[in-house]
Scaffold this motif. Sequence first.
Motif, PDB file in Angstrom:
ATOM      1  N   ASP A 122       0.836  -1.616  -0.350  1.00  0.00           N
ATOM      2  CA  ASP A 122       0.083  -0.159   0.335  1.00  0.00           C
ATOM      3  C   ASP A 122       0.562   1.540   0.271  1.00  0.00           C
ATOM      4  N   VAL A 123       2.199   1.442   0.491  1.00  0.00           N
ATOM      5  CA  VAL A 123       3.138   2.109  -0.332  1.00  0.00           C
ATOM      6  C   VAL A 123       3.762   2.644  -0.869  1.00  0.00           C
ATOM      7  N   GLU A 124       3.160   3.872  -1.961  1.00  0.00           N
ATOM      8  CA  GLU A 124       4.421   4.566  -3.251  1.00  0.00           C
ATOM      9  C   GLU A 124       5.290   4.757  -2.608  1.00  0.00           C
ATOM     10  N   LEU A 125       6.451   4.046  -3.628  1.00  0.00           N
ATOM     11  CA  LEU A 125       8.233   4.112  -2.322  1.00  0.00           C
ATOM     12  C   LEU A 125       8.456   5.620  -4.767  1.00  0.00           C
ATOM     13  N   ASP A 126       8.800   7.148  -3.869  1.00  0.00           N
ATOM     14  CA  ASP A 126       9.119   7.576  -4.975  1.00  0.00           C
ATOM     15  C   ASP A 126      10.623   7.894  -4.607  1.00  0.00           C
ATOM     16  N   LEU A 127      11.650   7.118  -5.525  1.00  0.00           N
ATOM     17  CA  LEU A 127      13.170   6.747  -5.047  1.00  0.00           C
ATOM     18  C   LEU A 127      13.512   8.007  -6.280  1.00  0.00           C
ATOM     19  N   VAL A 128      14.548   9.303  -5.996  1.00  0.00           N
ATOM     20  CA  VAL A 128      14.290  10.329  -6.363  1.00  0.00           C
ATOM     21  C   VAL A 128      16.336  10.041  -6.890  1.00  0.00           C
ATOM     22  N   SER A 129      16.710   9.668  -7.739  1.00  0.00           N
ATOM     23  CA  SER A 129      18.542   9.763  -8.068  1.00  0.00           C
ATOM     24  C   SER A 129      19.276  10.860  -8.754  1.00  0.00           C
ATOM     25  N   GLU A 130      18.344  12.071  -8.593  1.00  0.00           N
ATOM     26  CA  GLU A 130      19.506  12.910  -9.737  1.00  0.00           C
ATOM     27  C   GLU A 130      20.606  13.115  -9.335  1.00  0.00           C
ATOM     28  N   GLY A 131      21.388  12.538  -8.211  1.00  0.00           N
ATOM     29  CA  GLY A 131      22.376  13.136  -7.630  1.00  0.00           C
ATOM     30  C   GLY A 131      22.581  14.258  -6.810  1.00  0.00           C
ATOM     31  N   ARG A 132      22.509  15.258  -7.326  1.00  0.00           N
ATOM     32  CA  ARG A 132      22.767  16.757  -6.498  1.00  0.00           C
ATOM     33  C   ARG A 132      21.981  16.525  -4.985  1.00  0.00           C
ATOM     34  N   LEU A 133      23.083  17.229  -4.221  1.00  0.00           N
ATOM     35  CA  LEU A 133      22.185  16.808  -3.138  1.00  0.00           C
ATOM     36  C   LEU A 133      21.564  18.173  -2.191  1.00  0.00           C
ATOM     37  N   VAL A 134      20.677  17.831  -1.590  1.00  0.00           N
ATOM     38  CA  VAL A 134      19.499  18.628  -1.614  1.00  0.00           C
ATOM     39  C   VAL A 134      18.653  18.753   0.245  1.00  0.00           C
ATOM     40  N   ASP A 135      17.962  19.667   0.087  1.00  0.00           N
ATOM     41  CA  ASP A 135      17.897  19.989   1.522  1.00  0.00           C
ATOM     42  C   ASP A 135      16.295  18.828   1.382  1.00  0.00           C
ATOM     43  N   ILE A 136      16.526  18.276   1.468  1.00  0.00           N
ATOM     44  CA  ILE A 136      15.264  17.430   2.003  1.00  0.00           C
ATOM     45  C   ILE A 136      14.204  17.716   2.206  1.00  0.00           C
ATOM     46  N   VAL A 137      14.438  18.297   3.442  1.00  0.00           N
ATOM     47  CA  VAL A 137      13.097  18.745   4.296  1.00  0.00           C
ATOM     48  C   VAL A 137      12.298  20.071   2.863  1.00  0.00           C
ATOM     49  N   GLU A 138      13.657  21.010   2.676  1.00  0.00           N
ATOM     50  CA  GLU A 138      12.870  22.305   1.911  1.00  0.00           C
ATOM     51  C   GLU A 138      11.625  21.281   0.876  1.00  0.00           C
ATOM     52  N   GLN A 139      12.729  20.152   0.133  1.00  0.00           N
ATOM     53  CA  GLN A 139      12.157  19.912  -1.132  1.00  0.00           C
ATOM     54  C   GLN A 139      11.117  18.244  -1.417  1.00  0.00           C
ATOM     55  N   GLY A 140      10.364  18.498   0.224  1.00  0.00           N
ATOM     56  CA  GLY A 140       9.765  17.611   0.690  1.00  0.00           C
ATOM     57  C   GLY A 140       9.793  15.821   0.660  1.00  0.00           C
ATOM     58  N   PHE A 141      11.092  15.681   1.107  1.00  0.00           N
ATOM     59  CA  PHE A 141      11.538  14.790   1.728  1.00  0.00           C
ATOM     60  C   PHE A 141      11.175  13.949   2.665  1.00  0.00           C
ATOM     61  N   ASP A 142      10.605  12.277   2.576  1.00  0.00           N
ATOM     62  CA  ASP A 142      11.104  11.944   4.130  1.00  0.00           C
ATOM     63  C   ASP A 142      12.263  11.436   4.252  1.00  0.00           C
ATOM     64  N   ALA A 143      13.416  10.946   3.813  1.00  0.00           N
ATOM     65  CA  ALA A 143      14.202  10.223   3.996  1.00  0.00           C
ATOM     66  C   ALA A 143      15.552  10.741   2.590  1.00  0.00           C
ATOM     67  N   GLY A 144      16.865  11.116   3.013  1.00  0.00           N
ATOM     68  CA  GLY A 144      18.113  10.734   2.043  1.00  0.00           C
ATOM     69  C   GLY A 144      18.931  10.031   1.972  1.00  0.00           C
ATOM     70  N   VAL A 145      19.587  10.032   0.958  1.00  0.00           N
ATOM     71  CA  VAL A 145      21.124   8.598   0.898  1.00  0.00           C
ATOM     72  C   VAL A 145      21.919  10.102   0.398  1.00  0.00           C
ATOM     73  N   ARG A 146      23.313   9.694   1.682  1.00  0.00           N
ATOM     74  CA  ARG A 146      23.953  10.367   1.447  1.00  0.00           C
ATOM     75  C   ARG A 146      25.846   9.300   1.716  1.00  0.00           C
ATOM     76  N   LEU A 147      26.757   9.832   1.755  1.00  0.00           N
ATOM     77  CA  LEU A 147      27.988   9.479   2.566  1.00  0.00           C
ATOM     78  C   LEU A 147      27.578   9.730   4.229  1.00  0.00           C
ATOM     79  N   LEU A 148      27.923   8.785   4.918  1.00  0.00           N
ATOM     80  CA  LEU A 148      27.963   8.996   6.366  1.00  0.00           C
ATOM     81  C   LEU A 148      28.036  10.712   6.696  1.00  0.00           C
ATOM     82  N   GLU A 149      29.616  10.530   6.532  1.00  0.00           N
ATOM     83  CA  GLU A 149      30.617  11.634   6.932  1.00  0.00           C
ATOM     84  C   GLU A 149      30.394  12.807   6.360  1.00  0.00           C
ATOM     85  N   ALA A 150      28.582  13.302   5.556  1.00  0.00           N
ATOM     86  CA  ALA A 150      27.972  14.646   5.107  1.00  0.00           C
ATOM     87  C   ALA A 150      26.891  14.979   5.487  1.00  0.00           C
ATOM     88  N   VAL A 151      26.264  13.599   6.801  1.00  0.00           N
ATOM     89  CA  VAL A 151      25.636  13.830   6.419  1.00  0.00           C
ATOM     90  C   VAL A 151      24.784  15.138   7.304  1.00  0.00           C
TER      91      VAL A 151
END
Length: 299
Positions: A122-151
Amino acid sequence: MVRPSLNDLAAFAAVASHRSFRKAADVMGVSRSALSHAIIGLEGKLGVRLFNRTTRSVSLTDAGAGLLARLDPILQELDQALDTLSEERGTPSGTLRISANKSGARILLKDVVPRFLDLYPDVELDLVSEGRLVDIVEQGFDAGVRLLEAVPRDMVAVKFGGDVRFIAVAAPSYMDGRATPNTPDDLHGHRCIRQRLPSGKRYRWEFTKRDAEIAVDVPGNLTLDDNDLLVQAAADGRGIAYVPEHFAQPFLGSGQLVTILDDWCPPTSGLALYYPRNRHLPSSLRAFIDVLRQVDRGR
């Protein structure tokens, strides 16, 4: 004054958050013109202008800023109430939006995403991999993925996928007759395939050995912006590339590529899924994290 609908208010909040009708329309899954008409209608109902619009920017008026300050916590409470209702139904639902780099998306798609979608249809997963680092709150994402040291430090990080190793690779045909580099500085005597970052800057190759850290602006007449393309160009003999190891692994196994400067390429802390610390954690994201941890324990 005509009372606005919840959809009108949600549209206002989306535009206010993104400062862009285009980005807000993409997040909401509606056309830009439909969103623009909704905001015009809302301003008509309220009798005030909520946004200052130019051809290049969108900004809140004083009235718009005041409405957003009062409306945002109400919408968050509404989301939390609906999510709680979803939990009481026994299964998460709705849309889960995750922003990931290509490496992270590739790892998630291998094991985590198939298991998650099987468990929670029942969950629709929207996985966006456009490459650039984004502000996940500003861009309306629930979560993000990046290198641990850059979180960012105000985020909760969930490490996954093990350590990541960046390696220098080249085709045997390229290395034939050329001196093998012993130190990163030796790369200045070679043709390298450079990488353009999503920010537009060219990546300086970073090497570590014991306490020594070196960043090299390598020479080369070819610049690419995708790890798969970098690996393919290296396999074609275009020069030395510097990529995450898992992108090069198939070519290393077949002998199309060999590693260079191995002792200067130790593992790094790897990837992490991250989300805002002080916001309600949707049940769909909580379920995704549970699956992520289960898969990671089984690696």
